[in-house]
Design an enzyme around this catalytic site. Sequence first.
Site, mmCIF file in Angstrom:
data_model
loop_
_atom_site.group_PDB
_atom_site.id
_atom_site.type_symbol
_atom_site.label_atom_id
_atom_site.label_comp_id
_atom_site.label_asym_id
_atom_site.label_seq_id
_atom_site.Cartn_x
_atom_site.Cartn_y
_atom_site.Cartn_z
ATOM 1 N N PRO A 74 -16.393 -11.292 -3.924
ATOM 2 C CA PRO A 74 -16.206 -10.197 -2.991
ATOM 3 C C PRO A 74 -14.855 -9.480 -3.176
ATOM 4 O O PRO A 74 -13.897 -10.088 -3.664
ATOM 5 C CB PRO A 74 -16.263 -10.872 -1.622
ATOM 6 C CG PRO A 74 -16.833 -12.228 -1.866
ATOM 7 C CD PRO A 74 -16.396 -12.593 -3.249
ATOM 8 N N GLU A 75 -14.808 -8.194 -2.808
ATOM 9 C CA GLU A 75 -13.586 -7.406 -2.865
ATOM 10 C C GLU A 75 -13.090 -7.156 -1.445
ATOM 11 O O GLU A 75 -13.614 -7.715 -0.485
ATOM 12 C CB GLU A 75 -13.854 -6.101 -3.618
ATOM 13 C CG GLU A 75 -14.374 -6.333 -5.036
ATOM 14 C CD GLU A 75 -14.710 -5.047 -5.765
ATOM 15 O OE1 GLU A 75 -14.152 -3.986 -5.411
ATOM 16 O OE2 GLU A 75 -15.539 -5.083 -6.699
#
Length: 293
Positions: free
Chosen positions: A2-3
Amino acid sequence: MPELPEVETVRRGLNAHTCQQRICGGTVLLNRSLASPAHANDFIEGMQGQSIRTWHRRGKYLIAQLGEDDSCDRLGPTADGWLGVHLRMTGQLLWCHPEDPLEKHTRVRLFFEGDRELRFVDIRTFGRLWWVPPHTSPHTVMTGLLSLGPEPFSPEFSSDYLISTLANRRKPIKTALLDQTIVAGVGNIYADESLFLSGIPPTRLCSQLTPDEIDRLRQQVIDVLSQAIEAGGTTLRDFRDVTGINGNYGGMAWVYNRNGQPCRQCGTPIARIKLGGRSSHFCPSCQPDPKTP
């Protein structure tokens, strides 16, 4: 993945569900998921009896303040310590009932009063957890925090900062956006999106960008991340929020993961290249690559 938008989505969910909840135990199913301390008993016993006061995010890190003290805006020493999490590629934090079926790749379980638990699920096993002892700064234990650049939404991420930082770098701008020492939290998806909306090809060298282009890119980074947060992040394979809901930004993406599909602005097929070992998506027409002077 995830970012930043996915991690921020998780942070908001954790604050909605876990705050003021007391940890009454836990179990570590995969010891290498622990970054510190090394022993599972020390990790669980360090937090046992503590409540989660609030969750912070720094770049792609999640850090929970433990105890009953007033909320701490900075990540400094507290009387009751901290819980740190880095989801890395496939990590998830899920707020569950103990009787819910146990996911195959569950690595750590934290049990809370009130018959709830927080599960750390991680298929690829790159994610890590930390317990930071009382009166200790998270930076001294979670040492990756020390090298992070400014947050995209902070005053430090100014046009002047970005112009001066990129001016003499002879590396592709896409590579620079992924450098967490330059800006914290931006990853492959949102770098591609920001570059497209700025009209800048991913291969353009930082030193070739004009101040106006850099200022435009900075604003697009902020806008794209904001839109992705509002959409609950992007789910391509593994990302879910703390209640198991997928993110919705993927269906809105301009270029990311749309190789060969028509550009939403001009109809030109989206192209994909490898850059620094990562896939980069762009529109050859909307992001023309001028010849190097």
